[in-house]
Design a protein around this motif. Structure first.
Motif, short mmCIF file in Angstrom:
data_model
loop_
_atom_site.label_atom_id
_atom_site.label_comp_id
_atom_site.label_asym_id
_atom_site.label_seq_id
_atom_site.Cartn_x
_atom_site.Cartn_y
_atom_site.Cartn_z
N ARG A 287 14.03 -37.58 7.89
CA ARG A 287 13.85 -36.87 6.61
C ARG A 287 14.11 -37.78 5.42
O ARG A 287 13.37 -37.75 4.44
N CYS A 288 15.15 -38.59 5.51
CA CYS A 288 15.45 -39.54 4.42
C CYS A 288 14.33 -40.56 4.26
O CYS A 288 13.94 -40.88 3.13
N ARG A 289 13.82 -41.08 5.37
CA ARG A 289 12.74 -42.07 5.30
C ARG A 289 11.48 -41.47 4.69
O ARG A 289 10.84 -42.09 3.84
N ALA B 279 7.14 -42.14 9.85
CA ALA B 279 8.42 -42.47 9.23
C ALA B 279 8.87 -43.90 9.54
O ALA B 279 9.82 -44.39 8.94
N ALA C 216 11.25 -38.86 2.70
CA ALA C 216 11.51 -38.58 1.29
C ALA C 216 11.42 -39.87 0.47
O ALA C 216 10.86 -39.89 -0.63
N ARG C 217 11.99 -40.95 1.00
CA ARG C 217 11.98 -42.23 0.29
C ARG C 217 10.57 -42.81 0.18
O ARG C 217 10.26 -43.51 -0.78
N GLN C 218 9.74 -42.52 1.16
CA GLN C 218 8.37 -43.04 1.14
C GLN C 218 7.49 -42.26 0.16
O GLN C 218 6.34 -42.61 -0.03
N ARG D 68 21.15 -36.63 14.04
CA ARG D 68 21.21 -37.94 13.37
C ARG D 68 19.80 -38.52 13.20
O ARG D 68 19.45 -39.04 12.14
N GLU E 95 7.87 -33.36 1.51
CA GLU E 95 8.44 -32.61 2.62
C GLU E 95 8.00 -33.16 3.97
O GLU E 95 6.87 -33.60 4.14
N GLU F 61 17.84 -36.44 10.51
CA GLU F 61 18.30 -36.76 9.16
C GLU F 61 17.72 -38.10 8.69
O GLU F 61 17.26 -38.24 7.56
N ALA F 62 17.73 -39.08 9.58
CA ALA F 62 17.18 -40.39 9.23
C ALA F 62 15.68 -40.28 8.92
O ALA F 62 15.20 -40.89 7.96
#
Length: 135
Positions: A121-123, A47, A125-127, A115, A131, A118-119
């Motif tokens: 998971r967002c990274r 990530a 997903a963005r990459q 926190r 999942e 969440e960061a």
């Protein structure tokens, strides 16, 4: 100052435990970038997230830091250099597309872990990796 541990402190162990309970796996005490001589407390290589757990005294927490009364010039300079190094580390890692998360030692470990999770998971997903897989 020899008694001050460099890693595996109580706040660090609590944060690692909370993150582990969320199913995330990480590397401990490694350099996010081999070319930069800075070690993160937790590293999530896939990530590209580096987590630093900062001590209130050593990093000048705005809520808890109290200036030293003895040898105050030394400690003022020491903390200023720590803050400058932290800012430089953040800048170097960000330039290489890493996300830097700084956690104060007084933060609730479960909240900080959420926190971080969440960061990540967002990274992920963005990459475009879909999942988040824990490994």
């Amino acid at each position: 100052m020899r008694a001050n541990k460099g890693r595996d402190t109580k706040p660090e162990l609590a944060l690692r435990s909370a993150i582990h309970k969320l199913g995330l796996r990480y590397r401990v005490g490694v350099r996010p970038l081999p070319t930069i001589r800075r070690t993160a407390d937790l590293v999530f290589p896939r990530a590209k997230v580096a987590v630093f757990l900062d001590g209130c005294f050593w990093h000048g927490c705005p809520d808890h830091h109290r200036p030293a009364k003895v040898n105050s010039d030394f400690w003022t300079n020491k903390l200023a250099s720590n803050k400058a190094r932290d800012a430089q580390t953040d800048s170097l890692l960000t330039a290489e597309r890493w996300m830097v998360i700084r956690v104060w030692e007084h933060e609730e470990p479960v909240e900080a872990a959420q926190r971080v999770a969440e960061a990540i998971r967002c990274r992920i997903a963005r990459q475009g990796h879909g999942e988040l897989h824990t490994s």
